[in-house]
Motif scaffolding. Structure first.
Motif, mmCIF file in Angstrom:
data_model
loop_
_atom_site.group_PDB
_atom_site.id
_atom_site.type_symbol
_atom_site.label_atom_id
_atom_site.label_comp_id
_atom_site.label_asym_id
_atom_site.label_seq_id
_atom_site.Cartn_x
_atom_site.Cartn_y
_atom_site.Cartn_z
ATOM 1 N N PHE A 104 -10.307 -4.993 -7.073
ATOM 2 C CA PHE A 104 -9.070 -5.353 -6.667
ATOM 3 C C PHE A 104 -7.911 -4.580 -7.323
ATOM 4 C CE2 PHE A 104 -11.503 -9.298 -5.682
ATOM 5 C CZ PHE A 104 -11.485 -9.289 -4.684
ATOM 6 N N THR A 105 -6.796 -4.327 -6.875
ATOM 7 C CA THR A 105 -5.717 -3.321 -7.587
ATOM 8 C C THR A 105 -4.448 -4.213 -7.711
ATOM 9 O OG1 THR A 105 -5.284 -2.109 -5.629
ATOM 10 C CG2 THR A 105 -6.923 -1.281 -7.291
ATOM 11 N N ASN A 106 -3.622 -3.956 -8.591
ATOM 12 C CA ASN A 106 -2.360 -4.648 -8.526
ATOM 13 C C ASN A 106 -1.419 -3.526 -8.163
ATOM 14 O OD1 ASN A 106 -1.584 -3.105 -10.781
ATOM 15 N ND2 ASN A 106 -2.126 -4.870 -12.194
ATOM 16 N N GLU A 107 0.173 -3.959 -8.034
ATOM 17 C CA GLU A 107 0.999 -3.147 -7.641
ATOM 18 C C GLU A 107 1.473 -1.915 -8.463
ATOM 19 O OE1 GLU A 107 2.484 -3.160 -4.685
ATOM 20 O OE2 GLU A 107 1.680 -5.335 -3.784
ATOM 21 N N ARG A 108 1.085 -2.010 -9.664
ATOM 22 C CA ARG A 108 1.129 -1.049 -10.605
ATOM 23 C C ARG A 108 0.081 -0.176 -10.753
ATOM 24 N NH1 ARG A 108 0.675 -3.173 -15.682
ATOM 25 N NH2 ARG A 108 -0.112 -5.141 -14.781
ATOM 26 N N ASP B 85 -3.976 -2.831 -16.777
ATOM 27 C CA ASP B 85 -3.088 -1.469 -17.213
ATOM 28 C C ASP B 85 -3.894 -0.197 -17.119
ATOM 29 O OD1 ASP B 85 -0.837 -3.261 -17.726
ATOM 30 O OD2 ASP B 85 -1.896 -3.869 -19.655
ATOM 31 N N THR B 86 -4.929 -0.283 -16.562
ATOM 32 C CA THR B 86 -5.746 1.021 -16.413
ATOM 33 C C THR B 86 -5.830 1.099 -14.919
ATOM 34 O OG1 THR B 86 -7.051 0.040 -18.208
ATOM 35 C CG2 THR B 86 -7.997 2.186 -16.794
ATOM 36 N N THR B 87 -5.598 2.552 -14.297
ATOM 37 C CA THR B 87 -5.826 2.699 -12.960
ATOM 38 C C THR B 87 -7.152 3.083 -12.750
ATOM 39 O OG1 THR B 87 -5.093 5.214 -13.487
ATOM 40 C CG2 THR B 87 -3.506 3.527 -12.959
ATOM 41 N N GLY C 58 -2.675 1.399 1.992
ATOM 42 C CA GLY C 58 -2.506 0.231 2.579
ATOM 43 C C GLY C 58 -2.958 -1.102 1.524
ATOM 44 N N PHE C 59 -3.133 -0.537 0.370
ATOM 45 C CA PHE C 59 -3.682 -1.564 -0.609
ATOM 46 C C PHE C 59 -2.779 -1.566 -1.951
ATOM 47 C CE2 PHE C 59 -5.690 2.570 -1.376
ATOM 48 C CZ PHE C 59 -5.157 2.884 -2.471
ATOM 49 N N PRO C 60 -2.863 -2.531 -2.877
ATOM 50 C CA PRO C 60 -1.610 -2.691 -3.861
ATOM 51 C C PRO C 60 -1.799 -1.478 -4.544
ATOM 52 C CG PRO C 60 -2.749 -4.851 -3.507
ATOM 53 C CD PRO C 60 -3.358 -3.808 -2.616
ATOM 54 N N GLY C 61 -0.602 -0.851 -5.047
ATOM 55 C CA GLY C 61 -0.514 0.217 -6.145
ATOM 56 C C GLY C 61 -1.173 1.544 -5.473
ATOM 57 N N ALA C 62 -1.088 1.647 -4.099
ATOM 58 C CA ALA C 62 -1.584 2.824 -3.587
ATOM 59 C C ALA C 62 -0.822 3.881 -3.847
ATOM 60 C CB ALA C 62 -1.899 2.634 -1.987
#
Lengths: 119, 369
Positions: free
Chosen positions: B90-94, B243-245, B268-272
């Motif tokens: 799961f990723t976030n907007e950042r 905080d890690t991509t 199409g996913f957060p932080g793409a």
């Protein structure tokens, strides 16, 4: 007769030196020991000074000098095979120290007091 | 420890002399009397049984559940064939990582397994898919066991022969004594093995049946950590976090072409917008470290390029002693221009210790592909 410190060391007087190791209780709490760093022979240490590093599979901990004096010998075989602490903590001595003020273990716990400490 | 949750195997842990510790809100066995070192070696030599019932199991239902999950996870969920499992995040907007998870296509639904510490947050996160007609069901009445090691397949097949046919990352239902077990051929040790979800009431029985076999021993969280680290597997909250991509965490491999720039279902996913351009050219990424000598370097130890002076170049994210490796090992996110084989330095107890940068895994996995 063995004496004990609150840091879970055992102490044994031999001539004008004291032999120091860690208790079985301490070795069980540490878990499998994988690394031991011993002080240099001849080093002068102060009581309470951190002079041994022990790393187990779980964590790092320090062993302090129980008394001020000079390190006269270290168990380098133990540094090569640190698991010896878990096999037999009483046989696995860490270092010998020549106290600056003569050998006296009066201020340390006896076995009954130590057993009470660790419950 | 009154507020801690207990798994269906709690009594079994107590009877077998486990040392129980709080872990992510659960009371979990960190080790048994065998000890972390021998539990680790036993798993690599024979088979280890792990209670991972604390991990979150979540079912997604709905005709377009895979498409919906792709709005939260940069994996090829749509392309997971029925009866197969994949890794995702799961990723976030950042562009950071909120959790990592396993996703199994069970035919008419998806089964997710998430980290215990993130389970509540993941569930809340997944609830946003309900507006797309997806049903999100937390599974609260099942235990989860992992059986790992070279003898795992033979041991489990003694109880349920059909598991022998499964390949790495297969997922299937197996009937056992009138109960339906959800089995995947996967794990978190670098060994061949299985994760077995079953109704809580039968979990102790299944565990005891396995533990009655000579080659199977109970293994705690301590050895689970050293096993996964030797296998170069990342641990959420340590080797990756919000905080890690993915590229920094060395997990870009889990984002397939179809979700990358130019792919059929790109982004199409957060932080793409952060994650995709960084793939393949991240300024920093996760690397393996081999300290010289026997002293482990642990999480939080600061790394420097040189033996003296200079600015820190990274921090150890996971580190410890590798029983099968026979020495210390660690992972850290480091500048990409440091080549494998380079010597850097770890500052510990006021001294800098030489450390070699190496590829992971430290111990080669033996998955049954």
């Amino acid at each position: 007769m063995l004496k004990y410190t609150e840091d879970h060391e055992w102490l044994r007087a031999e001539g004008d030196e004291i032999v120091v190791g860690i208790t079985r209780h301490a070795s069980e709490q540490l878990g499998d020991v994988v690394f031991i760093e011993l002080p240099e022979e001849g080093r002068e240490v102060e009581a309470g000074e951190e002079i041994v590093v022990i790393e187990s599979v779980k964590a790092a901990s320090d062993i302090t000098a129980p008394i001020s004096g000079t390190i006269t010998a270290v168990n380098s075989a133990l540094a090569d095979a640190p698991g010896g602490v878990n096999d037999d903590a009483l046989a696995a001595w860490f270092f010998r120290i020549k106290p600056a003020d003569g050998v006296s273990l009066d201020g340390f716990m006896d076995e009954a007091a130590y057993n009470e400490l660790i419950g | 420890m009154n507020d801690l949750r207990r798994t269906p195997l709690y009594d079994l842990h107590v009877v077998r002399g486990a040392k129980l510790v709080p872990f992510a809100g659960w009371e979990m066995p960190v080790q048994y009397p065998m000890g972390v070192l021998n539990e680790h070696l036993h798993t690599r030599a024979k088979a280890g049984l792990f209670d991972v019932s604390h991990m979150g199991q979540i079912i997604l239902r709905g005709e377009r559940a895979a498409e919906a999950l792709e709005t939260l996870v940069p994996a090829d969920v749509v392309g997971i064939p029925a009866g197969r499992q994949r890794y995702g995040m799961f990723t976030n907007e950042r562009g950071g990582i909120l959790d990592d998870l396993m996703i199994a296509n069970k035919g008419d639904h998806l089964l997710l397994v998430v980290n215990a510490a993130c389970a509540e947050q993941d569930l809340a996160h997944l609830r946003q898919l309900e507006s797309r007609g997806i049903t999100v069901e937390p599974v609260t009445d099942r235990g989860l066991l992992a059986l790992q090691g070279p003898a795992a397949a033979a041991a489990l097949a003694r109880l349920m022969p059909e598991v022998a046919e499964m390949r790495f990352m297969d997922a299937r239902d197996v009937e056992f004594q009138g109960e339906t077990l959800w089995i995947t051929r996967s794990g978190y040790t670098g060994e061949d093995g299985f994760e077995i979800s079953m109704p809580a009431r039968v979990a102790p029985m299944v565990a005891e049946r396995l533990l009655a076999m000579d080659e199977v021993a109970p293994i705690g969280l301590g050895a689970r950590d050293s096993l996964r680290l030797e296998a170069g597997l990342s641990l959420y909250g340590h080797d990756m976090d919000p905080d890690t991509t993915p590229a920094e965490a060395g997990l870009g491999w889990s984002i397939p072409k179809v979700r990358r720039t130019g792919g059929e279902r790109a982004g199409g996913f957060p932080g793409a917008d952060v994650i995709l351009p960084e793939l393949g050219n991240a300024a920093r990424s996760r690397r393996g470290l081999r300290p010289e000598g026997r002293a482990p370097i642990r999480e939080g130890v600061v790394l420097f390029a040189d033996a003296a002076g200079g600015e820190p170049i990274g921090t150890v994210s996971s580190g410890g002693f590798g029983p099968s490796l026979g020495g210390p090992m660690a992972m850290a996110i480091l500048p990409a221009d440091i080549p494998d084989g380079a010597t850097i330095h770890a500052e510990q107890r006021g001294r800098r210790q030489p450390v070699t940068v190496v590829p992971t895994p430290f111990v080669k996995p033996t998955y049954k592909r």
